[in-house]
Motif scaffolding. Structure first.
Motif, mmCIF file in Angstrom:
data_model
loop_
_atom_site.group_PDB
_atom_site.id
_atom_site.type_symbol
_atom_site.label_atom_id
_atom_site.label_comp_id
_atom_site.label_asym_id
_atom_site.label_seq_id
_atom_site.Cartn_x
_atom_site.Cartn_y
_atom_site.Cartn_z
ATOM 1 N N PRO A 342 0.832 -1.203 0.000
ATOM 2 C CA PRO A 342 0.000 0.000 0.000
ATOM 3 C C PRO A 342 0.864 1.249 0.000
ATOM 4 O O PRO A 342 1.980 1.239 0.490
ATOM 5 C CB PRO A 342 -0.787 -0.117 1.303
ATOM 6 N N VAL A 343 0.330 2.292 -0.586
ATOM 7 C CA VAL A 343 1.101 3.534 -0.655
ATOM 8 C C VAL A 343 0.689 4.443 0.495
ATOM 9 O O VAL A 343 -0.473 4.834 0.578
ATOM 10 C CB VAL A 343 0.831 4.257 -1.987
ATOM 11 N N PRO A 344 1.561 4.745 1.418
ATOM 12 C CA PRO A 344 1.167 5.579 2.547
ATOM 13 C C PRO A 344 0.820 6.991 2.121
ATOM 14 O O PRO A 344 1.447 7.544 1.225
ATOM 15 C CB PRO A 344 2.410 5.592 3.441
ATOM 16 N N GLU A 345 -0.166 7.567 2.720
ATOM 17 C CA GLU A 345 -0.539 8.952 2.449
ATOM 18 C C GLU A 345 0.392 9.877 3.232
ATOM 19 O O GLU A 345 0.530 9.720 4.442
ATOM 20 C CB GLU A 345 -1.966 9.203 2.948
ATOM 21 N N PRO A 346 1.035 10.823 2.601
ATOM 22 C CA PRO A 346 1.857 11.753 3.372
ATOM 23 C C PRO A 346 0.974 12.723 4.147
ATOM 24 O O PRO A 346 -0.146 12.999 3.723
ATOM 25 C CB PRO A 346 2.643 12.505 2.300
ATOM 26 N N ALA A 347 1.473 13.221 5.262
ATOM 27 C CA ALA A 347 0.691 14.184 6.037
ATOM 28 C C ALA A 347 0.518 15.461 5.232
ATOM 29 O O ALA A 347 1.451 15.881 4.550
ATOM 30 C CB ALA A 347 1.423 14.493 7.328
ATOM 31 N N PRO A 348 -0.674 16.092 5.259
ATOM 32 C CA PRO A 348 -0.830 17.338 4.497
ATOM 33 C C PRO A 348 0.021 18.450 5.106
ATOM 34 O O PRO A 348 0.242 18.456 6.317
ATOM 35 C CB PRO A 348 -2.323 17.648 4.648
ATOM 36 N N PRO A 349 0.508 19.365 4.298
ATOM 37 C CA PRO A 349 1.317 20.448 4.842
ATOM 38 C C PRO A 349 0.460 21.402 5.659
ATOM 39 O O PRO A 349 -0.738 21.510 5.408
ATOM 40 C CB PRO A 349 1.832 21.163 3.592
ATOM 41 N N PRO A 350 1.058 22.102 6.634
ATOM 42 C CA PRO A 350 0.276 23.068 7.397
ATOM 43 C C PRO A 350 -0.201 24.192 6.493
ATOM 44 O O PRO A 350 0.431 24.511 5.491
ATOM 45 C CB PRO A 350 1.275 23.591 8.433
ATOM 46 N N LEU A 351 -1.319 24.843 6.861
ATOM 47 C CA LEU A 351 -1.922 25.833 5.985
ATOM 48 C C LEU A 351 -1.051 27.054 5.720
ATOM 49 O O LEU A 351 -1.135 27.652 4.666
ATOM 50 C CB LEU A 351 -3.273 26.276 6.560
ATOM 51 N N ASP A 352 -0.177 27.404 6.707
ATOM 52 C CA ASP A 352 0.647 28.591 6.471
ATOM 53 C C ASP A 352 1.852 28.271 5.586
ATOM 54 O O ASP A 352 2.698 29.093 5.350
ATOM 55 C CB ASP A 352 1.103 29.198 7.807
ATOM 56 N N ASP A 353 1.946 27.037 5.113
ATOM 57 C CA ASP A 353 3.078 26.659 4.286
ATOM 58 C C ASP A 353 2.581 26.194 2.923
ATOM 59 O O ASP A 353 3.103 25.278 2.318
ATOM 60 C CB ASP A 353 3.830 25.523 5.006
ATOM 61 N N ARG A 354 1.531 26.815 2.435
ATOM 62 C CA ARG A 354 0.938 26.327 1.187
ATOM 63 C C ARG A 354 1.785 26.773 -0.006
ATOM 64 O O ARG A 354 2.301 27.875 -0.054
ATOM 65 C CB ARG A 354 -0.499 26.837 1.056
ATOM 66 N N THR A 355 1.903 25.870 -0.956
ATOM 67 C CA THR A 355 2.715 26.158 -2.127
ATOM 68 C C THR A 355 1.832 26.057 -3.374
ATOM 69 O O THR A 355 0.661 25.719 -3.280
ATOM 70 C CB THR A 355 3.865 25.134 -2.221
ATOM 71 N N VAL A 356 2.417 26.339 -4.511
ATOM 72 C CA VAL A 356 1.655 26.402 -5.757
ATOM 73 C C VAL A 356 0.759 25.185 -5.955
ATOM 74 O O VAL A 356 -0.423 25.296 -6.227
ATOM 75 C CB VAL A 356 2.648 26.488 -6.940
ATOM 76 N N THR A 357 1.348 23.998 -5.799
ATOM 77 C CA THR A 357 0.589 22.798 -6.144
ATOM 78 C C THR A 357 -0.485 22.460 -5.116
ATOM 79 O O THR A 357 -1.356 21.648 -5.391
ATOM 80 C CB THR A 357 1.526 21.597 -6.336
ATOM 81 N N ASP A 358 -0.437 23.072 -3.941
ATOM 82 C CA ASP A 358 -1.528 22.857 -2.992
ATOM 83 C C ASP A 358 -2.793 23.542 -3.452
ATOM 84 O O ASP A 358 -3.885 23.249 -2.977
ATOM 85 C CB ASP A 358 -1.163 23.436 -1.617
ATOM 86 N N GLU A 359 -2.628 24.510 -4.337
ATOM 87 C CA GLU A 359 -3.788 25.304 -4.744
ATOM 88 C C GLU A 359 -4.439 24.768 -6.015
ATOM 89 O O GLU A 359 -5.381 25.348 -6.524
ATOM 90 C CB GLU A 359 -3.341 26.754 -4.995
ATOM 91 N N VAL A 360 -3.895 23.648 -6.513
ATOM 92 C CA VAL A 360 -4.438 23.116 -7.765
ATOM 93 C C VAL A 360 -5.901 22.756 -7.572
ATOM 94 O O VAL A 360 -6.277 22.144 -6.580
ATOM 95 C CB VAL A 360 -3.648 21.860 -8.208
ATOM 96 N N ARG A 361 -6.711 23.171 -8.554
ATOM 97 C CA ARG A 361 -8.143 22.868 -8.467
ATOM 98 C C ARG A 361 -8.368 21.416 -8.884
ATOM 99 O O ARG A 361 -7.589 20.840 -9.618
ATOM 100 C CB ARG A 361 -8.906 23.791 -9.403
ATOM 101 N N GLY A 362 -9.455 20.849 -8.459
ATOM 102 C CA GLY A 362 -9.767 19.468 -8.834
ATOM 103 C C GLY A 362 -9.029 18.482 -7.948
ATOM 104 O O GLY A 362 -8.306 18.861 -7.038
ATOM 105 N N ASP A 363 -9.232 17.192 -8.229
ATOM 106 C CA ASP A 363 -8.635 16.163 -7.385
ATOM 107 C C ASP A 363 -7.405 15.571 -8.076
ATOM 108 O O ASP A 363 -6.959 16.059 -9.088
ATOM 109 C CB ASP A 363 -9.675 15.078 -7.065
ATOM 110 N N ASP A 364 -6.878 14.495 -7.478
ATOM 111 C CA ASP A 364 -5.669 13.903 -8.028
ATOM 112 C C ASP A 364 -5.944 12.874 -9.116
ATOM 113 O O ASP A 364 -5.067 12.147 -9.527
ATOM 114 C CB ASP A 364 -4.854 13.226 -6.910
ATOM 115 N N SER A 365 -7.199 12.790 -9.557
ATOM 116 C CA SER A 365 -7.465 11.836 -10.624
ATOM 117 C C SER A 365 -6.771 12.347 -11.876
ATOM 118 O O SER A 365 -6.319 13.483 -11.932
ATOM 119 C CB SER A 365 -8.963 11.729 -10.874
ATOM 120 N N ASP A 366 -6.732 11.507 -12.886
ATOM 121 C CA ASP A 366 -6.019 11.883 -14.097
ATOM 122 C C ASP A 366 -6.961 12.566 -15.093
ATOM 123 O O ASP A 366 -6.793 12.479 -16.276
ATOM 124 C CB ASP A 366 -5.402 10.608 -14.705
#
Ligand SMILES: C[S@@+](CC[C@H](N)C(=O)[O-])C[C@H]1O[C@@H](n2cnc3c(N)ncnc32)[C@H](O)[C@@H]1O
Length: 507
Positions: A342-366
């Motif tokens: 199984p692929v472990p889920e990484p912990a989400p980054p804290p909100l004050d450390d948001r970067t460009v890719t955290d703001e991507v709209r939509g989900d991680d589907s292809d």
């Protein structure tokens, strides 16, 4: 012999064209797409003044039609792409790959070399360029993205940088404002980003890759293109790409692709929500370094930057995570297996450390979002339109939505069968065609396609039975057509009869 709008397209001409396309571009045109190819052949033959596609194919083969390959390549290759496709990979690039490559190269010339190896209309290299442009630590670095594709038209479109709503649907609002200008219904990508990208025509099936670079790449994206190649070519392409990958470099395939059973000279590294491939010696060196660091600091080896899941080496390429086309991802027969671990889920980054890719709209589907659907029949017609426009991903999604909306509509299963076959899954296709025929046994087109699947699966008897049944039903009451799928090149009655008779004669 077939005719399409006054141009004759004999079966042999079509078969020869399939071979030429494979030789020239590496792309295998699956039988389910031969109807499309037939239309393309007719159109291109007409454009050159031929009334028989045999003459067109012959002239193409001996190089008499200047510039024709460019036209043809643009028509036969699949260009499905959009900005931030598979955002989990871009997240890993931003948070994990870039910091590590920069650390590895910090004492050197501070240059990053990046390659988008099947760049379509530029959505992928431009996504990379935006991420790099937004990366504060890179301001003193020199970097460039090389974008290559076999389709010169697509590269031209990338250089012009105009995109529709759908292509930008996952771009974070902030980046959309900063790097795009609205031009009517379109979005123009800023020249500041386009200038960071070098667009070059390059055919991945022409090995070795001369003139690509002298220096190897730190990051290579080879996403959603191997799937169109035969397995021996996939292996040769990955071998050659690996030769161009720097020691500290990372290779990404499409989000659902893997080198499992294809190539074992790269190690798969688990980046939390996705995998990348690296030279195994480098993976071992990283593991040794991290073990030393964690012993010294006597704390777990997770790197300091939040959101970075660390890097777990695995010499074996990962198995696919979801059912995938057998040509690339699984043995030719038998079901795909489940992932080995199984692929472990990484912990989400804290909100004050948001970067460009955290703001991507939509989900991680292809897939990018689609407009909301309507009735099953509307959805089916829209799915067929997408397929006719070569947009297979959207066609699949809408077909699934149509099935959910009305599981008793036989056309849905016929379309799903066709889509499965297009992606090299004849036994799944046969299952779907059977479901369509269970709901409406008079659908003669679905039966012809089912017979063809059986033939390719080696079930001659079943194939012949179906062909005979088509002939009987056409003679008895004319059968029923898949009217909602009329935009697709399914055989009409005379052609279906001809196909069945030819198939039965080849026994
Ligand atoms: C489905 S798109 C993938 C685009 C992008 N990499 C992504 O994942 O969104 C496939 C691309 O591969 C290109 N392609 C197909 N055969 C190729 C070849 N032999 N050499 C280089 N590019 C090729 C097509 O022109 C098309 O742009």
């Amino acid at each position: 012999m077939r005719t399409a709008a006054a141009v004759v397209v004999p079966e042999q001409a079509l078969e020869r064209l399939v071979l030429l396309i494979r030789e020239e571009t590496g792309n295998v045109v699956p039988p389910a797409r031969h109807g499309f190819l037939e239309e393309i052949a007719a159109r291109r033959a007409r454009a050159h003044g031929f009334s028989d596609a045999t003459d067109y194919v012959r002239a193409l083969a001996v190089g008499q039609l200047e510039g024709e390959w460019e036209q043809l390549v643009a028509l036969v290759t699949v260009k499905e792409s959009y900005f931030f496709r598979a955002p989990q990979q871009f997240r890993a690039i931003e948070r994990h790959v870039l910091p590590r490559v920069m650390a590895a190269k910090a004492g050197g010339d501070q240059t990053l070399r990046i390659w988008s190896a099947a760049s379509a209309r530029g959505e992928e290299p431009a996504t990379l360029a935006m991420i790099l442009a937004e990366h504060d630590a890179l301001t003193s670095w020199s970097w460039k993205v090389i974008a290559t594709d076999v389709d010169r038209d697509a590269l031209g479109a990338a250089e012009r940088g105009l995109y529709g709503e759908r292509a930008v649907s996952q771009v974070p609002e902030r980046l959309l404002d900063r790097w795009f200008t609205r031009r009517g219904g379109l979005y123009e990508l800023s020249s500041a980003i386009r200038d960071r990208i070098e667009y070059r025509p390059m055919n991945l099936s022409h090995i070795p890759y001369r003139g690509l670079t002298t220096e190897p790449f730190d990051l290579v994206l080879l996403r959603n293109v191997l799937i169109y190649f035969s397995r021996p070519l996939q292996r040769r392409v990955v071998t050659e790409v690996t030769r161009n990958l720097a020691r500290q470099g990372y290779l990404f395939l499409g989000a659902s692709e893997t080198l499992w059973q294809i190539f074992d000279r790269l190690a798969a590294v688990d980046l939390g929500q996705c995998f990348a491939y690296r030279h195994p010696e480098e993976v071992e060196a990283v593991e040794r370094r991290e073990r030393r660091t964690s012993r010294r600091s006597s704390r777990p080896s997770a790197p300091a930057d939040t959101g970075d899941p660390g890097e777990t080496g695995d010499r074996r390429p990962p198995e696919p995570r979801r059912p995938l086309p057998p040509s690339l991802f699984a043995p030719a027969t038998g079901p795909n297996r489940v992932p080995r671990k199984p692929v472990p889920e990484p912990a989400p980054p804290p909100l004050d450390d948001r970067t460009v890719t955290d703001e991507v709209r939509g989900d991680d589907s292809d897939h990018p979002p689609l407009a909301p659907g309507g009735s099953a029949q509307d959805l089916l017609v829209r799915a067929a339109d997408f397929l006719a426009a070569n947009r297979i991903d959207e066609a699949m999604r809408l077909a699934a939505e149509a099935r959910n909306a009305d599981p008793s509509e036989p056309g849905v299963y016929a379309l799903e069968g066709f889509l499965q076959d297009l992606q090299g899954r004849p036994s799944e296709a046969a299952g779907a065609y059977r479901a369509a025929l269970y709901l409406d046994p008079a659908l003669y087109q679905a039966r012809v396609l089912l017979a063809d699947c059986y033939f390719r699966l080696g079930s001659r008897d079943r194939s012949e039975r179906e062909y005979r049944q088509v002939l009987a039903s056409l003679e008895r009451d004319g059968g029923r057509e898949l009217v909602l799928l009329e935009v697709l090149p399914f055989p009409n009655r005379p052609r279906a009869q001809r196909l069945c008779r030819q198939a039965l004669a080849r026994r």
